[in-house]
Design a protein around this motif. Structure first.
Motif, PDB file in Angstrom:
ATOM      1  N   ALA A 116    -131.085  24.979 -26.773  1.00  0.00           N
ATOM      2  CA  ALA A 116    -131.386  24.725 -27.764  1.00  0.00           C
ATOM      3  C   ALA A 116    -132.154  23.572 -27.056  1.00  0.00           C
ATOM      4  O   ALA A 116    -133.142  22.999 -29.066  1.00  0.00           O
ATOM      5  N   ILE A 117    -132.180  22.405 -26.419  1.00  0.00           N
ATOM      6  CA  ILE A 117    -132.539  20.924 -26.004  1.00  0.00           C
ATOM      7  C   ILE A 117    -134.224  20.960 -25.439  1.00  0.00           C
ATOM      8  O   ILE A 117    -135.325  20.796 -26.708  1.00  0.00           O
ATOM      9  N   VAL A 118    -134.437  22.438 -24.362  1.00  0.00           N
ATOM     10  CA  VAL A 118    -135.537  21.957 -23.262  1.00  0.00           C
ATOM     11  C   VAL A 118    -136.297  23.385 -23.660  1.00  0.00           C
ATOM     12  O   VAL A 118    -137.632  23.336 -23.663  1.00  0.00           O
ATOM     13  N   ASP A 119    -135.735  24.269 -23.492  1.00  0.00           N
ATOM     14  CA  ASP A 119    -136.065  25.261 -23.067  1.00  0.00           C
ATOM     15  C   ASP A 119    -136.742  26.100 -24.472  1.00  0.00           C
ATOM     16  O   ASP A 119    -137.830  26.709 -24.391  1.00  0.00           O
ATOM     17  N   PHE A 120    -136.280  25.759 -25.593  1.00  0.00           N
ATOM     18  CA  PHE A 120    -136.659  26.602 -26.567  1.00  0.00           C
ATOM     19  C   PHE A 120    -137.260  26.249 -28.210  1.00  0.00           C
ATOM     20  O   PHE A 120    -137.995  26.131 -28.463  1.00  0.00           O
ATOM     21  N   TRP A 121    -135.760  25.426 -28.096  1.00  0.00           N
ATOM     22  CA  TRP A 121    -136.412  24.750 -29.775  1.00  0.00           C
ATOM     23  C   TRP A 121    -136.971  23.168 -30.200  1.00  0.00           C
ATOM     24  O   TRP A 121    -138.203  22.482 -30.025  1.00  0.00           O
ATOM     25  N   MET A 122    -135.972  22.490 -29.287  1.00  0.00           N
ATOM     26  CA  MET A 122    -135.960  21.203 -29.427  1.00  0.00           C
ATOM     27  C   MET A 122    -137.513  20.525 -28.724  1.00  0.00           C
ATOM     28  O   MET A 122    -138.211  19.845 -29.443  1.00  0.00           O
ATOM     29  N   LEU A 123    -137.454  20.895 -27.849  1.00  0.00           N
ATOM     30  CA  LEU A 123    -138.851  20.703 -27.142  1.00  0.00           C
ATOM     31  C   LEU A 123    -139.418  21.042 -26.336  1.00  0.00           C
ATOM     32  O   LEU A 123    -140.407  21.324 -25.294  1.00  0.00           O
ATOM     33  N   GLY A 124    -138.768  22.292 -26.350  1.00  0.00           N
ATOM     34  CA  GLY A 124    -138.755  23.740 -26.118  1.00  0.00           C
ATOM     35  C   GLY A 124    -140.120  24.659 -26.106  1.00  0.00           C
ATOM     36  O   GLY A 124    -140.970  25.677 -25.722  1.00  0.00           O
ATOM     37  N   ALA A 125    -141.360  23.708 -27.376  1.00  0.00           N
ATOM     38  CA  ALA A 125    -142.367  24.238 -27.636  1.00  0.00           C
ATOM     39  C   ALA A 125    -142.320  26.296 -28.448  1.00  0.00           C
ATOM     40  O   ALA A 125    -143.018  26.957 -27.900  1.00  0.00           O
ATOM     41  N   PHE A 126    -141.189  26.311 -29.235  1.00  0.00           N
ATOM     42  CA  PHE A 126    -140.610  28.133 -29.876  1.00  0.00           C
ATOM     43  C   PHE A 126    -140.649  29.012 -28.437  1.00  0.00           C
ATOM     44  O   PHE A 126    -140.943  29.895 -28.104  1.00  0.00           O
ATOM     45  N   GLY A 127    -140.098  28.270 -27.125  1.00  0.00           N
ATOM     46  CA  GLY A 127    -140.029  29.265 -25.836  1.00  0.00           C
ATOM     47  C   GLY A 127    -140.857  29.017 -24.919  1.00  0.00           C
ATOM     48  O   GLY A 127    -141.259  29.230 -23.856  1.00  0.00           O
ATOM     49  N   SER A 128    -142.134  28.713 -25.213  1.00  0.00           N
ATOM     50  CA  SER A 128    -143.137  28.115 -23.978  1.00  0.00           C
ATOM     51  C   SER A 128    -142.040  27.334 -22.880  1.00  0.00           C
ATOM     52  O   SER A 128    -142.696  28.075 -21.673  1.00  0.00           O
ATOM     53  N   VAL A 129    -141.080  26.737 -23.000  1.00  0.00           N
ATOM     54  CA  VAL A 129    -141.122  26.025 -21.446  1.00  0.00           C
ATOM     55  C   VAL A 129    -140.093  26.377 -20.467  1.00  0.00           C
ATOM     56  O   VAL A 129    -140.383  27.191 -19.687  1.00  0.00           O
ATOM     57  N   ALA A 130    -139.788  27.786 -21.522  1.00  0.00           N
ATOM     58  CA  ALA A 130    -138.810  28.828 -21.069  1.00  0.00           C
ATOM     59  C   ALA A 130    -139.857  29.310 -20.074  1.00  0.00           C
ATOM     60  O   ALA A 130    -139.794  29.892 -19.667  1.00  0.00           O
ATOM     61  N   VAL A 131    -140.400  30.350 -20.944  1.00  0.00           N
ATOM     62  CA  VAL A 131    -141.799  31.282 -20.124  1.00  0.00           C
ATOM     63  C   VAL A 131    -142.034  30.674 -19.005  1.00  0.00           C
ATOM     64  O   VAL A 131    -142.219  31.593 -18.173  1.00  0.00           O
ATOM     65  N   VAL A 132    -142.932  29.250 -19.032  1.00  0.00           N
ATOM     66  CA  VAL A 132    -143.801  28.894 -17.807  1.00  0.00           C
ATOM     67  C   VAL A 132    -142.757  28.568 -16.411  1.00  0.00           C
ATOM     68  O   VAL A 132    -143.095  29.464 -15.677  1.00  0.00           O
ATOM     69  N   THR A 133    -141.262  28.342 -16.844  1.00  0.00           N
ATOM     70  CA  THR A 133    -140.303  27.704 -15.712  1.00  0.00           C
ATOM     71  C   THR A 133    -140.175  29.143 -15.084  1.00  0.00           C
ATOM     72  O   THR A 133    -139.186  29.461 -14.084  1.00  0.00           O
ATOM     73  N   ALA A 134    -139.831  30.075 -15.795  1.00  0.00           N
ATOM     74  CA  ALA A 134    -139.777  31.400 -15.215  1.00  0.00           C
ATOM     75  C   ALA A 134    -140.384  32.018 -14.722  1.00  0.00           C
ATOM     76  O   ALA A 134    -140.254  32.642 -13.587  1.00  0.00           O
ATOM     77  N   LEU A 135    -141.792  31.990 -14.505  1.00  0.00           N
ATOM     78  CA  LEU A 135    -142.546  32.591 -14.316  1.00  0.00           C
ATOM     79  C   LEU A 135    -142.916  32.135 -12.759  1.00  0.00           C
ATOM     80  O   LEU A 135    -143.460  31.793 -12.227  1.00  0.00           O
ATOM     81  N   CYS A 136    -142.760  30.366 -13.260  1.00  0.00           N
ATOM     82  CA  CYS A 136    -142.775  29.825 -11.837  1.00  0.00           C
ATOM     83  C   CYS A 136    -141.688  30.097 -11.026  1.00  0.00           C
ATOM     84  O   CYS A 136    -141.640  28.990  -9.675  1.00  0.00           O
ATOM     85  N   SER A 137    -140.532  30.626 -11.289  1.00  0.00           N
ATOM     86  CA  SER A 137    -139.537  30.932 -10.430  1.00  0.00           C
ATOM     87  C   SER A 137    -139.728  32.041  -9.997  1.00  0.00           C
ATOM     88  O   SER A 137    -140.420  33.157 -10.767  1.00  0.00           O
ATOM     89  N   ARG A 138    -139.237  32.684  -8.486  1.00  0.00           N
ATOM     90  CA  ARG A 138    -138.955  34.023  -8.326  1.00  0.00           C
ATOM     91  C   ARG A 138    -137.978  34.083  -8.685  1.00  0.00           C
ATOM     92  O   ARG A 138    -137.905  35.486  -8.658  1.00  0.00           O
ATOM     93  N   GLU A 139    -136.896  33.635  -9.050  1.00  0.00           N
ATOM     94  CA  GLU A 139    -135.786  34.381  -9.785  1.00  0.00           C
ATOM     95  C   GLU A 139    -135.314  34.499 -11.139  1.00  0.00           C
ATOM     96  O   GLU A 139    -134.650  35.182 -11.622  1.00  0.00           O
ATOM     97  N   GLY A 140    -136.953  34.466 -12.381  1.00  0.00           N
ATOM     98  CA  GLY A 140    -137.127  33.803 -13.279  1.00  0.00           C
ATOM     99  C   GLY A 140    -135.759  33.481 -13.852  1.00  0.00           C
ATOM    100  O   GLY A 140    -135.835  33.792 -15.003  1.00  0.00           O
ATOM    101  N   ARG A 141    -136.310  31.788 -13.297  1.00  0.00           N
ATOM    102  CA  ARG A 141    -135.125  30.743 -14.190  1.00  0.00           C
ATOM    103  C   ARG A 141    -135.655  30.186 -15.412  1.00  0.00           C
ATOM    104  O   ARG A 141    -136.440  29.360 -14.576  1.00  0.00           O
TER     105      ARG A 141
END
Length: 248
Positions: A116-141
């Motif tokens: 809610a705070i980092v990955d998707f909504w408040m600071l996540g730019a509608f999921g952009s943070v989650a997508v970038v971090t998942a792409l940078c992680s070998r396990e898609g985390r």
């Protein structure tokens, strides 16, 4: 596929969930959240209007609805189903710990708050943070997975059975008296790696590495190395005992 080492030092290969399947599960969960938000907010509006509440209560209703939907839905669903929201169920996904074990409320709460705070909504730019971090992680985390120590995997594929250590019959009585609770996961992992690579080692390397491991494991379980047995027999007996106790 990624390799996980369980608490009993069993190696598992699990299929990692990547962005397309996770995005599909996220969109389905988002649809459920919007439906839940509409129902809660509409029911709250009717109740407040009937009670003649002032405007401050309507603001409270909005905050409560947002927290319930953005945090409460993922936390409750992943806690009650051990890592499977409705969207993940539909796409055959599950959240597991980094050692492939089941998650609990603590993991779900960390993922829900971070989502809610980092990955998707408040600071996540509608999921952009989650997508970038998942792409940078070998396990898609995503960030929530990193903080909670979790990974999202596929559950519809047939998973290979882990290879378990076996106690040599001639050491069964000795192994039954061993208490492996004081042995660390790192030492157990090293023992398992030695056993799986045993056939690729030269006889000299088998004996040297095995002797050091057997001594370290016997020291950890507070017993003497039994004389007259190859080191890999002793290592296999202790490791099998640890696996047996951990699976009870």
């Amino acid at each position: 596929m990624a390799e996980f080492t369980t608490g009993e030092a069993v190696a598992l290969e699990l299929p990692i969930a990547r962005i397309p399947s996770r995005a599909g599960a996220f969109l389905l969960d988002l649809l459920m959240q919007l439906t839940l938000a509409f129902c809660l907010f509409y029911a709250g509006l009717l109740g407040l209007a009937f009670a003649g509440a002032d405007s401050a209560w309507f603001a409270v209703l909005g905050v409560v609805t947002m927290v319930t939907v953005l945090v409460g839905y993922p936390v409750c669903s992943e806690t009650l189903t051990r890592g499977r929201s409705l969207g993940k169920m539909a796409f055959g996904l599950r959240v597991v710990r980094a050692d492939a074990g089941p998650t609990d409320f603590r993991h779900a709460l960390t993922r829900g708050l971070t989502g809610a705070i980092v990955d998707f909504w408040m600071l996540g730019a509608f999921g952009s943070v989650a997508v970038v971090t998942a792409l940078c992680s070998r396990e898609g985390r995503r960030v929530g997975d990193v903080l909670a120590g979790t990974v999202v995997v596929h559950t519809r594929q047939t998973l290979p059975r882990p290879a378990l250590a076996a106690t040599p019959p001639w050491l069964a009585g000795w192994a039954a008296q061993v208490d492996p609770s004081g042995m660390s996961d790192e030492l157990s992992g090293a023992a398992r790696q030695y056993l799986t690579r045993l056939r690729t080692l030269t006889p000299a390397a088998q004996h040297q590495l095995g002797a050091r491991l057997a001594e370290a494991m016997c020291a950890a379980v507070r017993c003497q190395v039994p004389a007259g047995y190859p080191p890999y027999h002793v290592i296999g007996a202790i490791l099998a005992r640890r696996q047996q106790l951990s699976l009870r």
